[in-house]
Design an enzyme around this catalytic site. Structure first.
Site, PDB file in Angstrom:
ATOM      1  N   LYS A  71     -52.583  28.419  96.681  1.00 20.53           N
ATOM      2  CA  LYS A  71     -53.889  28.994  97.007  1.00 20.53           C
ATOM      3  C   LYS A  71     -54.712  29.068  95.740  1.00 20.53           C
ATOM      4  O   LYS A  71     -54.211  29.500  94.703  1.00 20.53           O
ATOM      5  CB  LYS A  71     -53.642  30.422  97.567  1.00 20.53           C
ATOM      6  N   LYS A 107     -55.225  25.229  92.351  1.00 23.97           N
ATOM      7  CA  LYS A 107     -56.628  25.228  91.919  1.00 23.97           C
ATOM      8  C   LYS A 107     -57.151  23.800  91.990  1.00 23.97           C
ATOM      9  O   LYS A 107     -56.380  22.843  91.854  1.00 23.97           O
ATOM     10  CB  LYS A 107     -56.741  25.716  90.465  1.00 23.97           C
ATOM     11  N   ASN A 224     -71.199  35.121  92.197  1.00 20.20           N
ATOM     12  CA  ASN A 224     -70.507  35.788  93.295  1.00 20.20           C
ATOM     13  C   ASN A 224     -69.828  37.082  92.813  1.00 20.20           C
ATOM     14  O   ASN A 224     -70.040  38.155  93.371  1.00 20.20           O
ATOM     15  CB  ASN A 224     -69.478  34.798  93.876  1.00 20.20           C
TER      16      ASN A 224
HETATM   17  P1  NAD Z   1     -70.437  31.734  90.047  1.00 18.92           P
HETATM   18  O1  NAD Z   1     -70.581  30.289  89.778  1.00 18.92           O
HETATM   19  O2  NAD Z   1     -70.874  32.298  91.347  1.00 18.92           O
HETATM   20  O3  NAD Z   1     -71.184  32.562  88.877  1.00 18.92           O
HETATM   21  C1  NAD Z   1     -70.878  32.430  87.519  1.00 18.92           C
HETATM   22  C2  NAD Z   1     -71.873  33.263  86.714  1.00 18.92           C
HETATM   23  O4  NAD Z   1     -71.451  33.273  85.349  1.00 18.92           O
HETATM   24  C3  NAD Z   1     -73.288  32.712  86.728  1.00 18.92           C
HETATM   25  O5  NAD Z   1     -74.204  33.800  86.691  1.00 18.92           O
HETATM   26  C4  NAD Z   1     -73.359  31.927  85.414  1.00 18.92           C
HETATM   27  O6  NAD Z   1     -74.692  31.781  84.922  1.00 18.92           O
HETATM   28  C5  NAD Z   1     -72.535  32.829  84.526  1.00 18.92           C
HETATM   29  N1  NAD Z   1     -71.956  32.155  83.355  1.00 18.92           N
HETATM   30  C6  NAD Z   1     -71.230  31.005  83.324  1.00 18.92           C
HETATM   31  N2  NAD Z   1     -70.854  30.721  82.053  1.00 18.92           N
HETATM   32  C7  NAD Z   1     -71.361  31.720  81.284  1.00 18.92           C
HETATM   33  C8  NAD Z   1     -71.342  32.000  79.894  1.00 18.92           C
HETATM   34  N3  NAD Z   1     -70.701  31.183  79.040  1.00 18.92           N
HETATM   35  N4  NAD Z   1     -71.968  33.117  79.435  1.00 18.92           N
HETATM   36  C9  NAD Z   1     -72.616  33.952  80.299  1.00 18.92           C
HETATM   37  N5  NAD Z   1     -72.666  33.744  81.631  1.00 18.92           N
HETATM   38  C10 NAD Z   1     -72.059  32.632  82.104  1.00 18.92           C
HETATM   39  O7  NAD Z   1     -68.878  32.051  89.773  1.00 18.92           O
HETATM   40  P2  NAD Z   1     -68.016  33.239  90.383  1.00 18.92           P
HETATM   41  O8  NAD Z   1     -67.404  32.775  91.656  1.00 18.92           O
HETATM   42  O9  NAD Z   1     -68.780  34.521  90.324  1.00 18.92           O
HETATM   43  O10 NAD Z   1     -66.828  33.275  89.318  1.00 18.92           O
HETATM   44  C11 NAD Z   1     -66.968  33.957  88.065  1.00 18.92           C
HETATM   45  C12 NAD Z   1     -65.596  34.146  87.457  1.00 18.92           C
HETATM   46  O11 NAD Z   1     -64.762  34.888  88.370  1.00 18.92           O
HETATM   47  C13 NAD Z   1     -64.829  32.843  87.183  1.00 18.92           C
HETATM   48  O12 NAD Z   1     -64.045  33.028  86.025  1.00 18.92           O
HETATM   49  C14 NAD Z   1     -63.931  32.707  88.400  1.00 18.92           C
HETATM   50  O13 NAD Z   1     -62.773  31.931  88.138  1.00 18.92           O
HETATM   51  C15 NAD Z   1     -63.568  34.165  88.638  1.00 18.92           C
HETATM   52  N6  NAD Z   1     -63.120  34.447  90.012  1.00 18.92           N
HETATM   53  C16 NAD Z   1     -63.901  34.173  91.099  1.00 18.92           C
HETATM   54  C17 NAD Z   1     -63.463  34.486  92.372  1.00 18.92           C
HETATM   55  C18 NAD Z   1     -64.321  34.289  93.597  1.00 18.92           C
HETATM   56  O14 NAD Z   1     -63.920  34.767  94.677  1.00 18.92           O
HETATM   57  N7  NAD Z   1     -65.459  33.643  93.510  1.00 18.92           N
HETATM   58  C19 NAD Z   1     -62.188  35.057  92.545  1.00 18.92           C
HETATM   59  C20 NAD Z   1     -61.413  35.349  91.412  1.00 18.92           C
HETATM   60  C21 NAD Z   1     -61.903  35.042  90.150  1.00 18.92           C
END
Ligand code: NAD
Length: 419
Positions: A71, A107, A224
């Site tokens: 997953k 992943k 997100n």
């Molecule tokens: P997303 O693409 O929806 O948003 C990412 C955000 O981070 C954006 O606002 C982007 O501009 C910002 N960003 C990216 N690189 C950056 C940097 N170097 N400096 C400052 N801001 C930066 O992604 P998401 O789904 O919110 O995921 C964010 C993190 O959470 C990732 O590490 C992801 O692996 C982790 N994550 C996400 C989920 C999920 O359900 N979406 C679950 C577990 C972990």
């Protein structure tokens, strides 16, 4: 493998857990579960709106299937590598085990810049990934979900592409989670990771005697995870005093209006130029004194360089791998309370599991049921990790990793691990 890479961080975290487990578990078994089970590289060649063929690289890693199908989300960023995907899949293995869902770690990565991509081109690209990766996707194999650069809409296209290819109106069982509710998604999945982060923050506040009402928070990343975490923190009574994304940062010591900021980002594509605060520096923002810092963007944002200047009491890792191992040591020594990623952002995969069971059993869950179960599970696992950390004088990360890795070892022993 580059120092401070996602994979190097995942390996370093595993090696610490393996050292703790050394006396209890066969070292050959530990060596085996350290390695990914399968690393797949795929070339996608869709024809996009300009009528030309475009080549994209994609990766899919199944790190472990000891507990069940792999997953993990699909990351679509220009810089994602096979090693990044391997490190992220590895972290998913321990996360699923820790949070108690019957999944292994997986992943995917698609090397593309989703920012500003035409929505039909993105749909074509996502469908191309689904078609080309379909032999590796399935309820008993690997079940993807959203990650950076992908969202609910993309998951809907994946479900449609797979069911269409089988000549069926729907898939038999759950092939993808985080899809729109109307296509068998679950209410509350989109909010689950950010809400889970805040449940952990609330538990950490209780442990440290900090009141949520009036507490201060800084959030890096406003996608997100970050936007939902900021919104739920504000709804819970905390004051979000700084938020940053890839393009800039915005601060307001009286607290930002998060709903207005979400509206601004929907129009402007970034937190930059938000009228309800002052412009800030995306990196310096991490050092603002606050009760909780929520890194919810990309990996390796907190390093040996800035860790000595971080002034948060708690770091709640919404992102995967935001803290390098050296920074982790520095912060732990300085008494910063770390909520490690495999615990803090596990709300997403927990609710994905609810979506998986809902689809398998052809049931429907309400948002209230989802929230109640998320709250219970996150608080229960936080308590396990916190108690173990206290009893064995471990950091929260080492305690979480110990629990995750030992659960995977138990599953391997139960299966017999001769293959
Ligand atoms: P997303 O693409 O929806 O948003 C990412 C955000 O981070 C954006 O606002 C982007 O501009 C910002 N960003 C990216 N690189 C950056 C940097 N170097 N400096 C400052 N801001 C930066 O992604 P998401 O789904 O919110 O995921 C964010 C993190 O959470 C990732 O590490 C992801 O692996 C982790 N994550 C996400 C989920 C999920 O359900 N979406 C679950 C577990 C972990």
């Amino acid at each position: 493998m580059a120092k401070n890479s996602i994979l190097a961080t995942a390996m370093a975290n595993f090696d610490k857990a393996a050292a703790l487990l050394g006396g209890e578990v066969d070292t050959e078994l530990l060596a085996k579960i350290r390695q990914p089970r399968e690393r797949i590289e795929i070339t996608l060649g869709p024809q996009l709106g300009d009528k030309k063929l475009h080549l994209f690289r994609a990766f899919l890693v199944r790190h472990s299937e000891a507990l069940g199908p792999s997953k993990g989300g699909i990351r679509m960023t220009p810089g994602v590598t096979l090693d990044d995907v391997t490190g992220l899949a590895m972290e998913m293995t321990w996360k699923c085990a820790l949070i108690g869902v019957p999944f292994g770690g997986g992943k995917s990565g698609i090397v593309a810049d989703s920012t500003g991509m035409d929505k039909f081109d993105k749909e074509t690209l996502v469908r191309s990934y689904a078609r080309n990766a379909s032999r590796h996707i399935g309820p008993q194999v690997y079940v993807p979900a959203p990650d950076m650069g992908t969202n609910e809409r993309d998951m809907g296209h994946i479900k449609d592409a797979i069911s269409f290819s089988k000549g069926q109106a729907t898939t038999q069982g759950c092939y993808v989670t985080g899809k729109p509710v109307i296509l068998g998604g679950i209410p509350g999945r989109r909010e689950a990771t950010g809400s889970g982060v805040v449940i952990c923050v609330a538990e950490a506040f209780k442990a440290l005697g900090i009141e949520m009402q009036g507490a201060t928070a800084v959030v890096q990343g406003f996608g997100n995870v970050g936007a939902i975490a900021a919104k739920v923190l504000q709804e819970s009574g905390a004051s979000v005093i700084a938020v940053g994304d890839l393009y800039g940062a915005v601060t307001n010591e009286k607290g930002l209006d998060i709903d207005a900021l979400i509206e601004h980002v929907a129009k402007a594509g970034s937190v930059k130029d938000f009228a309800g605060g002052s412009a800030g520096d995306g990196q310096k923002m991490l050092e603002i004194p606050c009760d909780v810092l929520v890194p919810a963007a990309s990996a390796n944002q907190i390093t040996a360089d800035n860790a000595p200047r971080i002034s948060a009491k708690i770091i709640a890792e919404g992102a995967n791998g935001p803290t390098s191992p050296k920074a982790d040591e520095i912060l732990t020594e300085r008494g910063v309370f770390m909520i490690p990623d495999i615990l803090c952002n596990a709300g997403g995969v927990f609710v994905s599991y609810l979506e998986f069971t809902q689809e398998t059993q052809q049931e429907q869950m309400t948002e209230q049921e989802v929230q109640t179960r998320l709250q219970q599970r996150m608080a229960e696992k936080f308590a396990h990790v916190h108690e173990l950390a206290h009893e064995r004088k471990l950091s929260m990360r080492d305690a979480a990793m110990y629990l995750g890795v030992s659960t995977v070892c138990s599953a391997m022993i139960a299966r017999g691990y001769l293959s």
